[in-house]
Write an enzyme that holds these catalytic residues in place. Structure first.
Site, PDB file in Angstrom:
ATOM      1  N   TYR A  41      44.890  88.200  72.606  1.00  0.00           N
ATOM      2  CA  TYR A  41      43.430  88.338  72.463  1.00  0.00           C
ATOM      3  C   TYR A  41      42.730  87.191  73.209  1.00  0.00           C
ATOM      4  O   TYR A  41      43.320  86.125  73.430  1.00  0.00           O
ATOM      5  CB  TYR A  41      43.078  88.312  70.964  1.00  0.00           C
ATOM      6  CG  TYR A  41      41.610  88.426  70.677  1.00  0.00           C
ATOM      7  CD1 TYR A  41      40.910  89.581  71.001  1.00  0.00           C
ATOM      8  CD2 TYR A  41      40.925  87.375  70.076  1.00  0.00           C
ATOM      9  CE1 TYR A  41      39.553  89.681  70.734  1.00  0.00           C
ATOM     10  CE2 TYR A  41      39.573  87.466  69.815  1.00  0.00           C
ATOM     11  CZ  TYR A  41      38.889  88.615  70.154  1.00  0.00           C
ATOM     12  OH  TYR A  41      37.552  88.700  69.898  1.00  0.00           O
TER      13      TYR A  41
ATOM     14  N   THR B 119      40.825  84.775  72.666  1.00  0.00           N
ATOM     15  CA  THR B 119      40.769  83.383  72.192  1.00  0.00           C
ATOM     16  C   THR B 119      42.160  82.778  71.989  1.00  0.00           C
ATOM     17  O   THR B 119      42.260  81.600  71.648  1.00  0.00           O
ATOM     18  CB  THR B 119      40.052  83.311  70.823  1.00  0.00           C
ATOM     19  OG1 THR B 119      40.808  84.094  69.886  1.00  0.00           O
ATOM     20  CG2 THR B 119      38.634  83.836  70.915  1.00  0.00           C
ATOM     21  N   LYS B 120      43.200  83.543  72.149  1.00  0.00           N
ATOM     22  CA  LYS B 120      44.540  83.073  71.798  1.00  0.00           C
ATOM     23  C   LYS B 120      45.150  82.234  72.935  1.00  0.00           C
ATOM     24  O   LYS B 120      44.671  82.266  74.062  1.00  0.00           O
ATOM     25  CB  LYS B 120      45.423  84.280  71.442  1.00  0.00           C
ATOM     26  CG  LYS B 120      44.882  85.113  70.269  1.00  0.00           C
ATOM     27  CD  LYS B 120      44.970  84.374  68.933  1.00  0.00           C
ATOM     28  CE  LYS B 120      44.077  84.937  67.849  1.00  0.00           C
ATOM     29  NZ  LYS B 120      44.475  86.186  67.248  1.00  0.00           N
ATOM     30  N   PRO B 121      46.243  81.499  72.620  1.00  0.00           N
ATOM     31  CA  PRO B 121      46.772  80.538  73.606  1.00  0.00           C
ATOM     32  C   PRO B 121      47.236  81.164  74.921  1.00  0.00           C
ATOM     33  O   PRO B 121      47.259  80.488  75.943  1.00  0.00           O
ATOM     34  CB  PRO B 121      47.958  79.895  72.894  1.00  0.00           C
ATOM     35  CG  PRO B 121      47.751  80.146  71.449  1.00  0.00           C
ATOM     36  CD  PRO B 121      46.961  81.416  71.342  1.00  0.00           C
TER      37      PRO B 121
END
Ligand SMILES: *Cc1c(COP(=O)(O)O)cnc(C)c1O
Length: 393
Positions: free
Chosen positions: A188, A190-192
């Site tokens: 997603y 916002t994920k790393p």
């Protein structure tokens, strides 16, 4: 002409921002020019690269982390008679996938130190119907997977890791992705590792991986790439009522570059976390996130806790005060057992998970992402220090 006064320089810090550079853009453009934009060679390349990086035999690319969790539980045959133990301190995706399969998510409490699932709470929640236990590596801090493994082997349940935050995270030097029986990553925005939307299911078990691959594309025996590539055949068979969970090559192109840059982006977040902790750890009003000595966090989140008895404002007011200084904080998470759906469906009371309930009221997540500038980090530190100084009890 009248001179307006020069405004003080303003700096704004969003909660999160993807780290997409020219390399990612070039890779996406190459896919656009290739003429093949959905699941195909780039997706296979990402699966192979991810498997190699983690040292896991099977990696199935999907269009979300939620899909990866769903297909993990589907592959092990979870059905309406089953229970899956899920920590309450997580995002709703962790538990909703249990409901997709008609099973019951049994919400349990977490440990105060790292907000990860409590082994004692899992023990108490076990019943003859328990088929799987899910851990969520909150903020990127690994769960006690060694303890969970011992428990799972003793009682005969499957371990599923919701590792949406934990790429790359390590426990005892071993990457998250190699600990549980099945691990779900989220890509997603916002994920790393960010591909906008996307996810990956990894497992050492070939039969589970094959089942997930089948169910990821309508239960069809061959995907479009296999059918339309040179020498491909038009023939396929539908073997199950599957889902539409395949990742596109456009997203995979982002993923291939992001995976190469993963450790570099993590190092930047770790440096920001170290600066926050150095600035805040001496303040008795605040509690910084601790990382156990055998753990390495991805630092997806920096969860700061307020010692509310030492402050004259609550968490919501603290977040508003940060907002007034153009620092966008958030809350991870509102425990699931407090939400109307889980409360009304299963009859949970706030005190059923007292640690999660208490910690929830004093947590906030500060901005932490590799694109943050040093000036933005300084601004966040200054804002937090100022609010604390202004509101000491
Ligand atoms: C983001 C997230 C998910 C879901 O991932 P998606 O890719 O958005 O479907 C699941 N669990 C947790 C803890 C998450 O933060």
């Amino acid at each position: 002409m009248e001179q307006s006064p020069v405004a003080a320089p303003t700096i704004s810090v969003p909660h999160s921002a993807p780290d997409i550079g020219e390399e990612e853009i070039a890779e996406v453009v190459a896919v656009l020019r290739s003429g093949w934009i959905t699941t195909g060679p780039k997706t296979r390349e990402l699966e192979e690269a991810m498997g190699r990086y983690l040292g896991v035999a099977h990696a199935v690319a999907l269009n979300s982390g939620t899909a990866a969790l769903h297909l993990a539980l589907e592959a092990i045959g979870i059905g309406p008679a089953d229970e899956v133990i899920v920590p309450t301190y997580t995002f709703t995706a962790s538990a909703e996938v249990v409901r997709y399969l008609g099973a019951r998510p049994v919400l349990v409490d977490v440990r105060a130190d790292d907000l990860n699932v409590s082994l004692a709470a899992v023990e108490r929640a076990l019943t003859p119907r328990t088929r799987a236990v899910m851990g969520v590596d909150i903020g990127g801090h690994p769960c006690d997977w060694a303890g969970l493994r011992a428990l799972a082997d003793r009682v005969g349940v499957v371990l599923v890791d919701d590792a949406a935050h934990a790429l790359p995270s390590r426990l005892q030097g071993r990457l998250i992705g190699t600990w549980a029986d099945l691990t779900a990553f989220s890509f997603y925005a916002t994920k790393p590792l960010a591909t906008g939307e996307g996810g990956m299911l990894v497992t050492a078990r070939e039969d589970w991986a094959e089942r997930a691959r089948l169910m990821s594309l309508h239960g069809m025996s061959r995907d479009g790439w296999q059918r339309y590539a040179d020498g491909g055949s038009w023939y396929y068979e539908v073997l199950a009522a599957g889902y539409k969970y395949n990742l596109t090559d456009l997203a995979a192109a982002l993923g291939v570059v992001q995976l190469r840059r993963l450790e570099e982006m993590r190092d930047r977040r770790a440096a920001i976390a170290a600066r926050y902790t150095a600035a805040f750890e001496a303040l008795p009003e605040l509690q910084c996130p601790a990382v156990a000595s055998d753990c390495e966090s991805s630092w997806h989140l920096y969860v700061l806790r307020l010692n509310l008895e030492a402050l004259r404002l609550d968490r919501a007011a603290f977040i508003r005060a940060l907002g007034a200084r153009r620092v966008h904080a958030s809350v991870h998470f509102i425990p699931l057992h407090l939400h109307p759906y889980y409360r009304e469906t299963f009859g949970y009371q706030p005190q059923d998970c007292p640690v999660a309930y208490a910690e929830y009221q004093r947590v906030l997540s500060l901005p932490i992402y590799s694109r943050m500038t040093d000036a933005q980090v300084d601004h966040v530190i200054g804002a937090v220090q100022e609010i604390v100084a202004d509101h000491r009890a």
